[in-house]
Motif scaffolding. Sequence first.
Motif, PDB file in Angstrom:
ATOM      1  N   ASP A  37       5.414  -9.615 -35.402  1.00  0.00           N
ATOM      2  CA  ASP A  37       5.297  -8.169 -35.602  1.00  0.00           C
ATOM      3  C   ASP A  37       5.929  -7.407 -34.450  1.00  0.00           C
ATOM      4  O   ASP A  37       5.506  -6.305 -34.119  1.00  0.00           O
ATOM      5  N   ASN A  38       6.954  -7.990 -33.858  1.00  0.00           N
ATOM      6  CA  ASN A  38       7.645  -7.393 -32.722  1.00  0.00           C
ATOM      7  C   ASN A  38       8.272  -6.051 -33.117  1.00  0.00           C
ATOM      8  O   ASN A  38       9.220  -6.021 -33.902  1.00  0.00           O
ATOM      9  N   PRO A  39       7.785  -4.929 -32.570  1.00  0.00           N
ATOM     10  CA  PRO A  39       8.348  -3.640 -32.968  1.00  0.00           C
ATOM     11  C   PRO A  39       9.756  -3.398 -32.453  1.00  0.00           C
ATOM     12  O   PRO A  39      10.440  -2.498 -32.942  1.00  0.00           O
TER      13      PRO A  39
ATOM     14  N   LYS B 111       4.426   1.569 -30.249  1.00  0.00           N
ATOM     15  CA  LYS B 111       5.202   1.576 -29.020  1.00  0.00           C
ATOM     16  C   LYS B 111       5.391   0.157 -28.504  1.00  0.00           C
ATOM     17  O   LYS B 111       4.475  -0.657 -28.574  1.00  0.00           O
ATOM     18  N   PRO B 112       6.573  -0.163 -27.956  1.00  0.00           N
ATOM     19  CA  PRO B 112       6.751  -1.465 -27.302  1.00  0.00           C
ATOM     20  C   PRO B 112       6.242  -1.428 -25.864  1.00  0.00           C
ATOM     21  O   PRO B 112       6.248  -0.370 -25.226  1.00  0.00           O
ATOM     22  N   TYR B 113       5.812  -2.564 -25.373  1.00  0.00           N
ATOM     23  CA  TYR B 113       5.330  -2.687 -23.991  1.00  0.00           C
ATOM     24  C   TYR B 113       6.202  -3.701 -23.270  1.00  0.00           C
ATOM     25  O   TYR B 113       6.018  -4.902 -23.395  1.00  0.00           O
TER      26      TYR B 113
ATOM     27  N   ASP C 122       4.147   0.318 -18.113  1.00  0.00           N
ATOM     28  CA  ASP C 122       3.543   0.568 -19.425  1.00  0.00           C
ATOM     29  C   ASP C 122       2.059   0.210 -19.412  1.00  0.00           C
ATOM     30  O   ASP C 122       1.265   0.805 -20.148  1.00  0.00           O
ATOM     31  N   PHE C 123       1.714  -0.759 -18.586  1.00  0.00           N
ATOM     32  CA  PHE C 123       0.323  -1.199 -18.469  1.00  0.00           C
ATOM     33  C   PHE C 123      -0.410  -0.451 -17.353  1.00  0.00           C
ATOM     34  O   PHE C 123      -1.529   0.035 -17.544  1.00  0.00           O
ATOM     35  N   THR C 124       0.211  -0.360 -16.185  1.00  0.00           N
ATOM     36  CA  THR C 124      -0.471   0.213 -15.027  1.00  0.00           C
ATOM     37  C   THR C 124      -0.801   1.684 -15.221  1.00  0.00           C
ATOM     38  O   THR C 124      -1.802   2.177 -14.686  1.00  0.00           O
TER      39      THR C 124
ATOM     40  N   ILE D 193       6.127  -8.867 -29.081  1.00  0.00           N
ATOM     41  CA  ILE D 193       7.458  -8.980 -28.495  1.00  0.00           C
ATOM     42  C   ILE D 193       8.021 -10.335 -28.891  1.00  0.00           C
ATOM     43  O   ILE D 193       7.287 -11.214 -29.343  1.00  0.00           O
ATOM     44  N   GLY D 194       9.322 -10.518 -28.705  1.00  0.00           N
ATOM     45  CA  GLY D 194       9.926 -11.827 -28.895  1.00  0.00           C
ATOM     46  C   GLY D 194      10.118 -12.467 -27.527  1.00  0.00           C
ATOM     47  O   GLY D 194       9.163 -12.874 -26.882  1.00  0.00           O
ATOM     48  N   TYR D 195      11.418 -12.546 -27.066  1.00  0.00           N
ATOM     49  CA  TYR D 195      11.609 -13.018 -25.696  1.00  0.00           C
ATOM     50  C   TYR D 195      11.092 -11.933 -24.752  1.00  0.00           C
ATOM     51  O   TYR D 195      11.157 -10.736 -25.033  1.00  0.00           O
ATOM     52  N   LEU D 196      10.542 -12.359 -23.617  1.00  0.00           N
ATOM     53  CA  LEU D 196       9.989 -11.414 -22.662  1.00  0.00           C
ATOM     54  C   LEU D 196      11.101 -10.610 -21.995  1.00  0.00           C
ATOM     55  O   LEU D 196      12.117 -11.164 -21.571  1.00  0.00           O
TER      56      LEU D 196
END
Length: 531
Positions: A337-339, A443-445, A450-452, A468-471
């Motif tokens: 489900d990678n946006p 939204k993608p992270y 994006d986290f902090t 996500i797919g590849y990091l």
Amino acid sequence: MKKLCLVMILSVFVAGELAAKSDTKHRILQKHTQNQKLPKIAIAGLGIESSTFSPALTDELAFHATYGIDVFSRYPFLAVDSTLRKQAYWVTTVVGKSLPGGAVTRVAYESLVNKTLDSLKKHLPYDGLYYDIHGAMSVVGLDDPEGDFIERIRKVVGYKTIISTSMDLHGNVSKRLAQNTDLITCYRMAPHEDAMQTKARAVKNLIDRINSGKGKPAYKVWIPVPILLPGEKTSTRIEPGKSIYQQVAPAAAQDGIIDAAIWIGYAWADEPRNHAVVMVTGDNEQKVKNTAEQLARNFWNKRNEFAFVAPTGNLKYCLDKALTSPKHPFYISDSGDNPTAGGAGDATWTLTEILKRTELKSANGPSLIYASIPGPDLVEKAIAAGVGKLVTGKAGAAVDARYAPPVLLSGTVESIVYGDKDAEVEVVIKVGSVHIIVTKKRKPYHKEIDFTRLGLNPRKADIVVVKIGYLEPELYAMRADWLLALTPGGVDQDIEHLPYKRIVRPMFPFDKSMPDPDLSARFIPASGKFQ
């Protein structure tokens, strides 16, 4: 006397105004005269990856289109004091970029295209046009949108205008697109750390060809390669993608070559144009031909070496490994489900399975961050409740409910943050030991911030699960370990079992025993010559 003074003051004021207007007019004419010496170049483009295996649809607002002078904000290399900015008289029309998603509605596509064409008509003629696209847009009821778009641009600007195209390497290059563009290039890295470098190269190539008087390349070669693979198997971080793409820059640097490019293509759309492509442009016929054929053959010969960029497994396997691993943070890609590949971004199957794990039901259990799930109604409830308060509500599966229904969350609101361009509002809700990011819009992270900015520290978490797919580079750099979970969704990595009906067969990996294809050079006539 007072009347006389008033008349004199008014006379001076009017004279001053006329002088100012005259001076302004002079400066405008002077600027126009100076600009007449520069090439006149338009900028236009639309970009999105659209999965035809997702139930989602993409509307016009998703493109966050910019118009006129605001278009420059998308290109740091065209900042007001930049060298490239000063080398042309720019006409900025419409540029829109959407998060990957489902097919674009025909209404949205036609609206954005017509706005672009109307803008172009106002400033004819053009020496050049920079066509900034992704290359994997699908539109409801229309094949090859980027080919259609450039064809319609040509009807407005004509064939004297030199068009330079930049693309994502996961885009698709139809023969129609190859015919109508003059110069073309694409990214050489996945993840796309060279995105701006590629766009700048496309613009520089365009300006160089105009200013040198060389104009359109004498030769364009287009070679379709019958390979269709997901990006998670073709990253340039690992072999064979790494060595295949390392050959591109030296190939393009040869005398007589303008540019060389390899497109992996986009795996989650069922259209005839979806397959890999090699293109080379230049003025030396033999070098253009040989370079294109060599790149295509090398790509084909390595087809059986492609593998996932990280170890893979089903979700249970990945969670089992992460929960027992001493390495933290342990990243898991919720890949189906990678946006940012075209997934709806609101599938709840993975989160539902995570919340079933007994290890994560206690607030003191292993800390797991989940990014993310859209739930606008739950976001509103969290805002009403406030930070530190309990909230209960459903999230997800408003678009893609094929694998699981909306997930019921009951937990503590940890943070509420406003203002993100994509999500608009983000809240963190803690359920057991799971910190779930719930968004108003998907939204993608991809970055640590994006986290902090939400009060989460992914470096200190035991497990981080991301759609996500590849990091992406920042997440890749901080991971202590990583597994790519083969989860369901609109961009399912198990592409060999997707219900393709329209891709051209035979195609690798669907037809593994297919004979070697014809990878000889297809010379494409200069734009306008094929009519």
